[in-house]
Design a protein around this motif. Structure first.
Motif, PDB file in Angstrom:
ATOM      1  N   ASP A   1     -61.441 -55.182  34.893  1.00 22.15           N
ATOM      2  CA  ASP A   1     -60.177 -54.641  34.401  1.00 22.15           C
ATOM      3  C   ASP A   1     -59.336 -54.082  35.550  1.00 22.15           C
ATOM      4  O   ASP A   1     -58.127 -54.309  35.607  1.00 22.15           O
ATOM      5  CB  ASP A   1     -60.465 -53.551  33.370  1.00 22.15           C
ATOM      6  N   VAL A   2     -59.983 -53.373  36.474  1.00 20.08           N
ATOM      7  CA  VAL A   2     -59.258 -52.839  37.634  1.00 20.08           C
ATOM      8  C   VAL A   2     -58.700 -53.973  38.484  1.00 20.08           C
ATOM      9  O   VAL A   2     -57.553 -53.930  38.929  1.00 20.08           O
ATOM     10  CB  VAL A   2     -60.161 -51.918  38.479  1.00 20.08           C
ATOM     11  N   LEU A   3     -59.500 -55.009  38.708  1.00 23.08           N
ATOM     12  CA  LEU A   3     -59.034 -56.144  39.504  1.00 23.08           C
ATOM     13  C   LEU A   3     -57.874 -56.872  38.823  1.00 23.08           C
ATOM     14  O   LEU A   3     -56.953 -57.336  39.484  1.00 23.08           O
ATOM     15  CB  LEU A   3     -60.174 -57.115  39.771  1.00 23.08           C
ATOM     16  N   ALA A   4     -57.924 -56.971  37.503  1.00 25.64           N
ATOM     17  CA  ALA A   4     -56.873 -57.676  36.774  1.00 25.64           C
ATOM     18  C   ALA A   4     -55.574 -56.887  36.711  1.00 25.64           C
ATOM     19  O   ALA A   4     -54.485 -57.471  36.726  1.00 25.64           O
ATOM     20  CB  ALA A   4     -57.349 -57.992  35.359  1.00 25.64           C
ATOM     21  N   THR A   5     -55.695 -55.551  36.646  1.00 23.25           N
ATOM     22  CA  THR A   5     -54.495 -54.741  36.461  1.00 23.25           C
ATOM     23  C   THR A   5     -54.038 -53.999  37.717  1.00 23.25           C
ATOM     24  O   THR A   5     -52.882 -53.614  37.813  1.00 23.25           O
ATOM     25  CB  THR A   5     -54.734 -53.678  35.368  1.00 23.25           C
ATOM     26  N   GLY A   6     -54.966 -53.752  38.636  1.00 22.66           N
ATOM     27  CA  GLY A   6     -54.646 -52.952  39.816  1.00 22.66           C
ATOM     28  C   GLY A   6     -54.627 -51.457  39.526  1.00 22.66           C
ATOM     29  O   GLY A   6     -54.299 -50.648  40.380  1.00 22.66           O
ATOM     30  N   ASP A   7     -54.990 -51.073  38.319  1.00 20.65           N
ATOM     31  CA  ASP A   7     -54.971 -49.674  37.889  1.00 20.65           C
ATOM     32  C   ASP A   7     -56.347 -49.048  38.084  1.00 20.65           C
ATOM     33  O   ASP A   7     -57.267 -49.275  37.298  1.00 20.65           O
ATOM     34  CB  ASP A   7     -54.560 -49.597  36.417  1.00 20.65           C
ATOM     35  N   LEU A   8     -56.498 -48.240  39.147  1.00 23.15           N
ATOM     36  CA  LEU A   8     -57.784 -47.634  39.472  1.00 23.15           C
ATOM     37  C   LEU A   8     -58.262 -46.633  38.430  1.00 23.15           C
ATOM     38  O   LEU A   8     -59.456 -46.345  38.356  1.00 23.15           O
ATOM     39  CB  LEU A   8     -57.716 -46.955  40.845  1.00 23.15           C
ATOM     40  N   THR A   9     -57.366 -46.134  37.615  1.00 23.00           N
ATOM     41  CA  THR A   9     -57.774 -45.160  36.598  1.00 23.00           C
ATOM     42  C   THR A   9     -58.582 -45.808  35.476  1.00 23.00           C
ATOM     43  O   THR A   9     -59.177 -45.110  34.669  1.00 23.00           O
ATOM     44  CB  THR A   9     -56.556 -44.439  35.987  1.00 23.00           C
ATOM     45  N   ARG A  10     -58.602 -47.127  35.426  1.00 23.24           N
ATOM     46  CA  ARG A  10     -59.366 -47.821  34.380  1.00 23.24           C
ATOM     47  C   ARG A  10     -60.857 -47.846  34.677  1.00 23.24           C
ATOM     48  O   ARG A  10     -61.644 -48.272  33.846  1.00 23.24           O
ATOM     49  CB  ARG A  10     -58.856 -49.235  34.196  1.00 23.24           C
ATOM     50  N   CYS A  11     -61.249 -47.395  35.854  1.00 20.27           N
ATOM     51  CA  CYS A  11     -62.663 -47.344  36.212  1.00 20.27           C
ATOM     52  C   CYS A  11     -63.149 -45.915  36.030  1.00 20.27           C
ATOM     53  O   CYS A  11     -62.834 -45.026  36.814  1.00 20.27           O
ATOM     54  CB  CYS A  11     -62.880 -47.796  37.654  1.00 20.27           C
ATOM     55  N   ALA A  12     -63.891 -45.684  34.966  1.00 20.38           N
ATOM     56  CA  ALA A  12     -64.421 -44.360  34.655  1.00 20.38           C
ATOM     57  C   ALA A  12     -65.842 -44.532  34.132  1.00 20.38           C
ATOM     58  O   ALA A  12     -66.070 -44.585  32.920  1.00 20.38           O
ATOM     59  CB  ALA A  12     -63.543 -43.664  33.628  1.00 20.38           C
ATOM     60  N   PRO A  13     -66.825 -44.657  35.032  1.00 21.97           N
ATOM     61  CA  PRO A  13     -68.210 -44.879  34.596  1.00 21.97           C
ATOM     62  C   PRO A  13     -68.688 -43.805  33.619  1.00 21.97           C
ATOM     63  O   PRO A  13     -68.404 -42.618  33.804  1.00 21.97           O
ATOM     64  CB  PRO A  13     -69.009 -44.825  35.897  1.00 21.97           C
ATOM     65  N   GLY A  14     -69.408 -44.233  32.611  1.00 25.77           N
ATOM     66  CA  GLY A  14     -69.915 -43.311  31.604  1.00 25.77           C
ATOM     67  C   GLY A  14     -71.269 -42.726  31.943  1.00 25.77           C
ATOM     68  O   GLY A  14     -71.692 -41.753  31.337  1.00 25.77           O
ATOM     69  N   ALA A  15     -71.952 -43.298  32.930  1.00 22.90           N
ATOM     70  CA  ALA A  15     -73.274 -42.808  33.321  1.00 22.90           C
ATOM     71  C   ALA A  15     -73.244 -42.383  34.786  1.00 22.90           C
ATOM     72  O   ALA A  15     -72.461 -42.916  35.572  1.00 22.90           O
ATOM     73  CB  ALA A  15     -74.311 -43.909  33.120  1.00 22.90           C
ATOM     74  N   PRO A  16     -74.101 -41.446  35.153  1.00 23.19           N
ATOM     75  CA  PRO A  16     -74.136 -41.047  36.559  1.00 23.19           C
ATOM     76  C   PRO A  16     -74.675 -42.194  37.421  1.00 23.19           C
ATOM     77  O   PRO A  16     -75.440 -43.029  36.934  1.00 23.19           O
ATOM     78  CB  PRO A  16     -75.090 -39.851  36.571  1.00 23.19           C
ATOM     79  N   PRO A  17     -74.287 -42.249  38.696  1.00 26.39           N
ATOM     80  CA  PRO A  17     -74.760 -43.327  39.563  1.00 26.39           C
ATOM     81  C   PRO A  17     -76.263 -43.215  39.823  1.00 26.39           C
ATOM     82  O   PRO A  17     -76.835 -42.135  39.743  1.00 26.39           O
ATOM     83  CB  PRO A  17     -73.962 -43.128  40.855  1.00 26.39           C
ATOM     84  N   ASN A  18     -76.889 -44.366  40.120  1.00 29.51           N
ATOM     85  CA  ASN A  18     -78.320 -44.366  40.442  1.00 29.51           C
ATOM     86  C   ASN A  18     -78.526 -44.775  41.900  1.00 29.51           C
ATOM     87  O   ASN A  18     -79.517 -45.401  42.248  1.00 29.51           O
ATOM     88  CB  ASN A  18     -79.086 -45.286  39.503  1.00 29.51           C
TER      89      ASN A  18
END
Length: 47
Positions: free
Chosen positions: A18-35
């Protein structure tokens, strides 16, 4: 397939697409903590 998931079933992959398609970085909001912390991968140095 990681953990039995297809890429299209992964929240992270869908958000990245979605971020690549729109260029909108706010669309990346992971729901789980990183591993990515080293302690999450105890076998990583044993090749």
């Amino acid at each position: 397939m990681a953990a039995g998931l297809r890429p299209s079933e992964s929240e992270t992959v869908r958000q990245i697409a979605d971020v690549l398609a729109t260029g909108d970085l706010t669309r990346c909001a992971p729901g789980a903590p990183p591993n990515t912390h080293w302690s999450d991968w105890p076998e990583s140095g044993n090749l």
